[in-house]
Design a protein around this motif. Structure first.
Motif, PDB file in Angstrom:
ATOM      1  N   TYR A  19      25.765 -13.308 -22.944  1.00 21.31           N
ATOM      2  CA  TYR A  19      25.688 -12.712 -21.616  1.00 21.31           C
ATOM      3  C   TYR A  19      26.335 -11.334 -21.650  1.00 21.31           C
ATOM      4  CZ  TYR A  19      24.295 -17.286 -19.961  1.00 21.31           C
ATOM      5  OH  TYR A  19      23.623 -18.467 -19.765  1.00 21.31           O
ATOM      6  N   THR A  20      25.575 -10.338 -21.327  1.00 18.42           N
ATOM      7  CA  THR A  20      26.054  -8.960 -21.429  1.00 18.42           C
ATOM      8  C   THR A  20      26.197  -8.285 -20.077  1.00 18.42           C
ATOM      9  OG1 THR A  20      23.774  -8.240 -21.731  1.00 18.42           O
ATOM     10  CG2 THR A  20      25.080  -8.627 -23.719  1.00 18.42           C
ATOM     11  N   LEU A  21      25.609  -8.856 -19.033  1.00 15.25           N
ATOM     12  CA  LEU A  21      25.722  -8.288 -17.697  1.00 15.25           C
ATOM     13  C   LEU A  21      26.099  -9.381 -16.708  1.00 15.25           C
ATOM     14  CD1 LEU A  21      22.617  -5.888 -17.494  1.00 15.25           C
ATOM     15  CD2 LEU A  21      24.986  -5.309 -17.999  1.00 15.25           C
ATOM     16  N   LEU A  22      27.027  -9.047 -15.828  1.00 14.76           N
ATOM     17  CA  LEU A  22      27.501  -9.995 -14.826  1.00 14.76           C
ATOM     18  C   LEU A  22      27.434  -9.311 -13.478  1.00 14.76           C
ATOM     19  CD1 LEU A  22      28.927 -12.709 -14.204  1.00 14.76           C
ATOM     20  CD2 LEU A  22      31.088 -11.593 -14.759  1.00 14.76           C
ATOM     21  N   GLY A  23      26.804  -9.935 -12.488  1.00 14.44           N
ATOM     22  CA  GLY A  23      26.596  -9.262 -11.213  1.00 14.44           C
ATOM     23  C   GLY A  23      26.830 -10.148 -10.005  1.00 14.44           C
ATOM     24  N   LEU A  24      26.968  -9.502  -8.858  1.00 13.04           N
ATOM     25  CA  LEU A  24      27.159 -10.181  -7.580  1.00 13.04           C
ATOM     26  C   LEU A  24      26.201  -9.577  -6.567  1.00 13.04           C
ATOM     27  CD1 LEU A  24      28.871 -12.079  -5.707  1.00 13.04           C
ATOM     28  CD2 LEU A  24      30.320 -10.086  -5.261  1.00 13.04           C
ATOM     29  N   PHE A  25      25.529 -10.450  -5.823  1.00 11.33           N
ATOM     30  CA  PHE A  25      24.573  -9.990  -4.823  1.00 11.33           C
ATOM     31  C   PHE A  25      24.812 -10.748  -3.523  1.00 11.33           C
ATOM     32  CE2 PHE A  25      20.321 -10.436  -2.791  1.00 11.33           C
ATOM     33  CZ  PHE A  25      20.122  -9.096  -2.470  1.00 11.33           C
ATOM     34  N   LEU A  26      25.227 -10.030  -2.475  1.00  5.17           N
ATOM     35  CA  LEU A  26      25.426 -10.602  -1.142  1.00  5.17           C
ATOM     36  C   LEU A  26      24.493  -9.868  -0.188  1.00  5.17           C
ATOM     37  CD1 LEU A  26      29.354 -10.562  -1.086  1.00  5.17           C
ATOM     38  CD2 LEU A  26      27.872 -12.449  -1.799  1.00  5.17           C
ATOM     39  N   ALA A  27      23.619 -10.607   0.496  1.00  5.81           N
ATOM     40  CA  ALA A  27      22.625  -9.969   1.355  1.00  5.81           C
ATOM     41  C   ALA A  27      22.552 -10.642   2.709  1.00  5.81           C
ATOM     42  CB  ALA A  27      21.246  -9.992   0.687  1.00  5.81           C
ATOM     43  N   ASP A  28      22.372  -9.830   3.731  1.00  5.26           N
ATOM     44  CA  ASP A  28      22.186 -10.320   5.089  1.00  5.26           C
ATOM     45  C   ASP A  28      20.810  -9.884   5.567  1.00  5.26           C
ATOM     46  OD1 ASP A  28      22.382 -11.084   7.755  1.00  5.26           O
ATOM     47  OD2 ASP A  28      23.408  -9.233   8.333  1.00  5.26           O
ATOM     48  N   ASP A  29      19.864 -10.813   5.547  1.00  2.00           N
ATOM     49  CA  ASP A  29      18.489 -10.493   5.945  1.00  2.00           C
ATOM     50  C   ASP A  29      18.350 -10.248   7.445  1.00  2.00           C
ATOM     51  OD1 ASP A  29      17.256 -10.716   3.349  1.00  2.00           O
ATOM     52  OD2 ASP A  29      17.568 -12.871   3.483  1.00  2.00           O
ATOM     53  N   THR A  30      19.347 -10.651   8.230  1.00  7.06           N
ATOM     54  CA  THR A  30      19.280 -10.395   9.677  1.00  7.06           C
ATOM     55  C   THR A  30      19.691  -8.972  10.020  1.00  7.06           C
ATOM     56  OG1 THR A  30      21.565 -11.119  10.095  1.00  7.06           O
ATOM     57  CG2 THR A  30      19.849 -12.812  10.088  1.00  7.06           C
ATOM     58  N   ASN A  31      20.207  -8.248   9.005  1.00 11.12           N
ATOM     59  CA  ASN A  31      20.544  -6.833   9.176  1.00 11.12           C
ATOM     60  C   ASN A  31      21.615  -6.607  10.245  1.00 11.12           C
ATOM     61  OD1 ASN A  31      20.043  -4.368   7.977  1.00 11.12           O
ATOM     62  ND2 ASN A  31      18.683  -3.674   9.602  1.00 11.12           N
ATOM     63  N   THR A  32      22.572  -7.534  10.341  1.00 10.51           N
ATOM     64  CA  THR A  32      23.624  -7.397  11.357  1.00 10.51           C
ATOM     65  C   THR A  32      25.019  -7.247  10.750  1.00 10.51           C
ATOM     66  OG1 THR A  32      23.838  -9.819  11.499  1.00 10.51           O
ATOM     67  CG2 THR A  32      22.323  -8.731  13.047  1.00 10.51           C
ATOM     68  N   LEU A  33      25.135  -7.322   9.423  1.00 14.54           N
ATOM     69  CA  LEU A  33      26.442  -7.261   8.778  1.00 14.54           C
ATOM     70  C   LEU A  33      27.169  -5.960   9.113  1.00 14.54           C
ATOM     71  CD1 LEU A  33      28.509  -8.460   6.772  1.00 14.54           C
ATOM     72  CD2 LEU A  33      27.268  -7.273   4.942  1.00 14.54           C
ATOM     73  N   PHE A  34      26.448  -4.858   9.097  1.00 11.11           N
ATOM     74  CA  PHE A  34      27.055  -3.557   9.356  1.00 11.11           C
ATOM     75  C   PHE A  34      26.632  -3.003  10.715  1.00 11.11           C
ATOM     76  CE2 PHE A  34      26.610  -3.477   4.574  1.00 11.11           C
ATOM     77  CZ  PHE A  34      27.943  -3.802   4.347  1.00 11.11           C
ATOM     78  N   ALA A  35      26.445  -3.915  11.675  1.00 15.66           N
ATOM     79  CA  ALA A  35      26.027  -3.485  13.016  1.00 15.66           C
ATOM     80  C   ALA A  35      27.072  -2.568  13.656  1.00 15.66           C
ATOM     81  CB  ALA A  35      25.776  -4.696  13.903  1.00 15.66           C
TER      82      ALA A  35
END
Length: 224
Positions: free
Chosen positions: A126-142
């Motif tokens: 394993y050479t790459l380690l990643g994190l993905f957090l997504a809000d499909d409602t588009n309200t996280l940064f309202a």
């Protein structure tokens, strides 16, 4: 009168309290999927690195809220450190260069940007380690695009840790390296609260001196 004077001095010399972002979290994640690309051959895998054989993983996420760059609808912060308990890397480093907060038209997200490393042939690690957090409602940064004081799983519709394993094959060229991607969905994210260090106010000596003057003045009044 003395109380009003003391209150004014304190308000002037002592800085207002400010909320600090929680940067360290423990997590638990369940195995989600394995994706094999471009004829990846798993026979080169180290047994210790076969994370897809595990039903779940645990570890820590330590964020860096140092703002590095701003461009368009993206804020770029320092890298997030991801640890996986009892994970043996066989000497392979997995750097993450930065963490991007994005406010796109379709979703809000916190995404790591990975840096690639050359892979020693023939071992696939394993050479790459990643994190993905997504809000499909588009309200996280309202309320505005900013590093959140507290990251909560309930704010996201997708939350995943991914690991990429690449088997180097010079004959295929860099864009076509055999690759395997393993994903784990976050099921638990717990903030690690650490006691904040209270700094010594720069005006504290002046405050002590002012209190001394007030005390002397008060004793003189009582004697009179």
């Amino acid at each position: 009168m003395f109380r009003s004077i003391l209150g004014a001095i304190c308000a002037t010399l002592l800085p207002p309290s400010a909320s600090a972002a929680v940067l360290e979290y423990t997590y638990a994640a369940d195995y989600s999927y394995t994706q094999v690309l471009n004829g990846f051959d798993e026979t080169g895998d180290h047994d210790a690195n076969r994370l897809e054989t595990r039903a779940s993983i645990t570890g820590t996420l330590t964020f860096d809220d140092t703002l590095k760059n701003v461009f368009g609808d993206t804020l770029r912060f320092g890298p997030v450190a991801i640890t996986i308990d009892s994970f043996v890397t066989q000497g392979t480093e997995m750097p993450i260069s930065s963490t991007d907060l994005k406010d796109d038209l379709s979703l809000d997200s916190i995404v790591t940007t990975n840096s690639g490393l050359p892979v020693t042939s023939p071992a696939a690690e394993y050479t790459l380690l990643g994190l993905f957090l997504a809000d499909d409602t588009n309200t996280l940064f309202a309320g505005g695009l900013a590093f959140p004081d507290l990251i909560e799983l309930s704010d996201f519709t997708r939350a995943r840790i991914t690991l990429r394993s690449t088997l180097f094959d010079p004959s295929l060229g860099a864009p076509y390296q055999p690759t395997k991607i393993v994903g784990f969905d976050l099921k638990q994210l717990t903030p690690v609260q650490t006691p904040a260090t209270v700094p010594l106010p720069a005006g504290l000596p002046l405050l002590i001196g002012a209190l001394g003057v007030l005390a002397c003045h008060r004793r003189r009044r009582h004697r009179a």
